[in-house]
Write an enzyme that holds these catalytic residues in place. Structure first.
Site, PDB file in Angstrom:
ATOM      1  N   PRO A  18      20.077  18.095  42.393  1.00  0.00           N
ATOM      2  CA  PRO A  18      19.551  16.741  42.632  1.00  0.00           C
ATOM      3  C   PRO A  18      18.080  16.692  42.270  1.00  0.00           C
ATOM      4  O   PRO A  18      17.283  17.499  42.758  1.00  0.00           O
ATOM      5  CB  PRO A  18      19.766  16.544  44.136  1.00  0.00           C
ATOM      6  CG  PRO A  18      19.778  17.930  44.707  1.00  0.00           C
ATOM      7  CD  PRO A  18      20.337  18.826  43.647  1.00  0.00           C
ATOM      8  N   MET A  19      17.708  15.772  41.386  1.00  0.00           N
ATOM      9  CA  MET A  19      16.307  15.660  40.959  1.00  0.00           C
ATOM     10  C   MET A  19      15.905  14.191  40.915  1.00  0.00           C
ATOM     11  O   MET A  19      16.548  13.384  40.234  1.00  0.00           O
ATOM     12  CB  MET A  19      16.110  16.308  39.581  1.00  0.00           C
ATOM     13  CG  MET A  19      16.302  17.808  39.577  1.00  0.00           C
ATOM     14  SD  MET A  19      16.110  18.533  37.918  1.00  0.00           S
ATOM     15  CE  MET A  19      17.692  18.073  37.191  1.00  0.00           C
ATOM     16  N   GLN A  72      23.138  13.201  48.053  1.00  0.00           N
ATOM     17  CA  GLN A  72      22.193  13.974  48.858  1.00  0.00           C
ATOM     18  C   GLN A  72      21.277  13.062  49.668  1.00  0.00           C
ATOM     19  O   GLN A  72      20.669  12.127  49.130  1.00  0.00           O
ATOM     20  CB  GLN A  72      21.339  14.897  47.990  1.00  0.00           C
ATOM     21  CG  GLN A  72      20.571  15.905  48.856  1.00  0.00           C
ATOM     22  CD  GLN A  72      19.595  16.742  48.080  1.00  0.00           C
ATOM     23  OE1 GLN A  72      18.557  16.241  47.665  1.00  0.00           O
ATOM     24  NE2 GLN A  72      19.893  18.016  47.903  1.00  0.00           N
ATOM     25  N   CYS A 102      13.203  19.811  49.376  1.00  0.00           N
ATOM     26  CA  CYS A 102      12.221  19.116  48.535  1.00  0.00           C
ATOM     27  C   CYS A 102      10.809  19.356  49.073  1.00  0.00           C
ATOM     28  O   CYS A 102      10.521  19.061  50.241  1.00  0.00           O
ATOM     29  CB  CYS A 102      12.510  17.619  48.492  1.00  0.00           C
ATOM     30  SG  CYS A 102      11.290  16.715  47.502  1.00  0.00           S
ATOM     31  N   LYS A 141      21.158  22.029  50.926  1.00  0.00           N
ATOM     32  CA  LYS A 141      20.291  22.698  49.958  1.00  0.00           C
ATOM     33  C   LYS A 141      18.948  22.943  50.625  1.00  0.00           C
ATOM     34  O   LYS A 141      18.349  22.016  51.196  1.00  0.00           O
ATOM     35  CB  LYS A 141      20.103  21.858  48.695  1.00  0.00           C
ATOM     36  CG  LYS A 141      19.261  22.548  47.624  1.00  0.00           C
ATOM     37  CD  LYS A 141      19.225  21.731  46.327  1.00  0.00           C
ATOM     38  CE  LYS A 141      18.545  22.530  45.210  1.00  0.00           C
ATOM     39  NZ  LYS A 141      17.082  22.603  45.388  1.00  0.00           N
ATOM     40  N   ASN A 204      19.745  29.098  43.278  1.00  0.00           N
ATOM     41  CA  ASN A 204      19.008  28.099  42.510  1.00  0.00           C
ATOM     42  C   ASN A 204      17.595  28.612  42.257  1.00  0.00           C
ATOM     43  O   ASN A 204      16.971  29.174  43.151  1.00  0.00           O
ATOM     44  CB  ASN A 204      18.978  26.776  43.287  1.00  0.00           C
ATOM     45  CG  ASN A 204      18.096  25.723  42.643  1.00  0.00           C
ATOM     46  OD1 ASN A 204      17.241  25.144  43.300  1.00  0.00           O
ATOM     47  ND2 ASN A 204      18.283  25.452  41.372  1.00  0.00           N
ATOM     48  N   GLY A 205      17.138  28.416  41.024  1.00  0.00           N
ATOM     49  CA  GLY A 205      15.767  28.778  40.701  1.00  0.00           C
ATOM     50  C   GLY A 205      15.656  29.639  39.460  1.00  0.00           C
ATOM     51  O   GLY A 205      16.158  30.763  39.432  1.00  0.00           O
ATOM     52  N   ASP A 206      15.048  29.079  38.402  1.00  0.00           N
ATOM     53  CA  ASP A 206      14.647  29.824  37.210  1.00  0.00           C
ATOM     54  C   ASP A 206      15.769  30.201  36.257  1.00  0.00           C
ATOM     55  O   ASP A 206      15.547  30.986  35.334  1.00  0.00           O
ATOM     56  CB  ASP A 206      13.884  31.106  37.597  1.00  0.00           C
ATOM     57  CG  ASP A 206      12.568  30.833  38.290  1.00  0.00           C
ATOM     58  OD1 ASP A 206      12.159  29.654  38.340  1.00  0.00           O
ATOM     59  OD2 ASP A 206      11.953  31.786  38.800  1.00  0.00           O
ATOM     60  N   GLY A 228      18.453  23.042  37.610  1.00  0.00           N
ATOM     61  CA  GLY A 228      17.700  21.797  37.639  1.00  0.00           C
ATOM     62  C   GLY A 228      16.820  21.623  36.425  1.00  0.00           C
ATOM     63  O   GLY A 228      17.219  21.070  35.408  1.00  0.00           O
TER      64      GLY A 228
END
Length: 345
Positions: A18-19, A72, A102, A141, A204-206, A228
């Protein structure tokens, strides 16, 4: 197969994160078409939903072709978050996700998003209130913790599972890291390997390449990955990862035809969702990223950024196809968009 509530997903699913201002319905449709297995909406304020704010209500819209979709929510008040969960329930997404990750200052200042990381008891109460207020599967999340001194994700995972969540996505940074430095997946692996944890755990991440996705899958043993920033402007990463996991081979870079087709597809969905004026304006930031790497594309880019008639924009996209007919795109490293670059502590 992997299951979240009644949702069946393939083994090792790939999730769209989600962004805000990115993962709207048109972009989610594109990501689903290019290989995402589960997509999530932009994060939605519980307060905004309850006040019937038009912008928040619009974020509940879902196209059939993007499903399964998770909506979300964020919020820091149990009663208000529970009320918002009831509203989401009526819109019938496949699941409801709670945002405890967030790091944006405005959301944290409300005691929501990553701001809740400073109070695990509140996080548990908020989650339990949502679980009790909806018939949807509830997922969360979150991040490793508030700062390096409070990386309490193992305790958080156990307690949230105890109140009924069906899956957990962990971003491998603390709130104070924002998006800086390298994501630490070792603590995500500890949660996954915790014998008390039986729900799916997503990392999640990178993740910015098929090779890294396979490496992290094998090294950390997570049930799937959420992506993301890397797919902003490059949604083909989903299909590239899936192909690499299955074959060990890299797909060629998307062709000019594929890039223009995605522009057209997302533009049509934006016009359908937002109408002629807002639909045109909402696409302007996407053209630059989709067409990145084409030599001499500046003249077309200027037209795409200034034209207001959908037919004229489609004509420019057709001109791009003619200009670059037969041009072979080079495979280059994916540069992650500096999402939330102005995100002060």
């Amino acid at each position: 197969m992997l299951q979240i509530g009644n949702i069946q997903l393939p083994d090792f699913p790939l999730l769209l994160a989600p962004m805000e201002d990115v993962s709207d319905p048109p972009f989610r449709v594109v990501c689903k078409a290019t290989g995402a297995d589960l997509v999530f909406t932009e994060f939605i304020s519980s307060e905004g939903l309850i006040r019937d704010a038009i912008r928040c209500r619009r974020k509940l819209d879902i196209f059939d072709e993007e499903r399964p979709t998770g909506i979300q929510l964020f919020g820091g008040d149990e009663e208000r978050l529970a009320m918002a969960a009831k509203i989401v329930d009526v819109t019938q997404p496949e699941l409801l996700d709670i945002n405890f990750g967030c790091p944006v200052k405005g959301i944290v200042a409300q005691g929501a998003g990553a701001g809740v990381l400073r109070d695990v008891d509140l996080m548990v109460r908020l989650t339990e209130a949502c679980v009790k207020s909806t018939n949807l599967p509830v997922t969360v999340k979150t991040r490793l913790g508030w700062d390096d001194a409070s990386k309490n994700i193992e305790e958080v995972a156990e307690r949230l599972q105890d109140v009924g969540i069906k899956a957990l996505t962990i971003h491998g940074r603390t709130r104070c890291q924002l998006y800086k430095g390298e994501a630490d997946w070792s603590l995500i692996a500890k949660v996954k390997n915790n014998p008390r944890i039986h729900i799916p755990v997503f990392g999640n991440g990178d993740i910015n390449s098929p090779q890294k996705a396979l490496e992290y899958k094998n090294r950390y043993g997570v049930d799937g990955i959420m992506i993301g920033r890397s797919v902003i402007g490059y949604p083909w990463l989903f299909r590239e990862i899936r192909h690499y996991l299955q074959t060990g081979e890299l797909l060629p870079a998307p062709t000019v035809v594929e890039r223009v087709d995605v522009c057209k597809h997302q533009l049509r969905k934006s016009l359908q969702w937002k109408g002629a004026i807002a639909g045109v304006y909402s696409m302007r930031g996407h053209y630059l990223r989709y067409l990145k790497g084409l030599p001499g594309v500046k003249e077309f880019r200027t037209q795409l950024m200034t034209l207001t008639e959908p037919e004229a924009i489609m004509a420019v996209l057709d001109d791009i196809l003619l200009r670059y007919e037969g041009y072979t795109m080079e495979r280059t490293p994916i540069e992650m968009v500096n999402y939330h670059e102005n995100c002060p502590l």
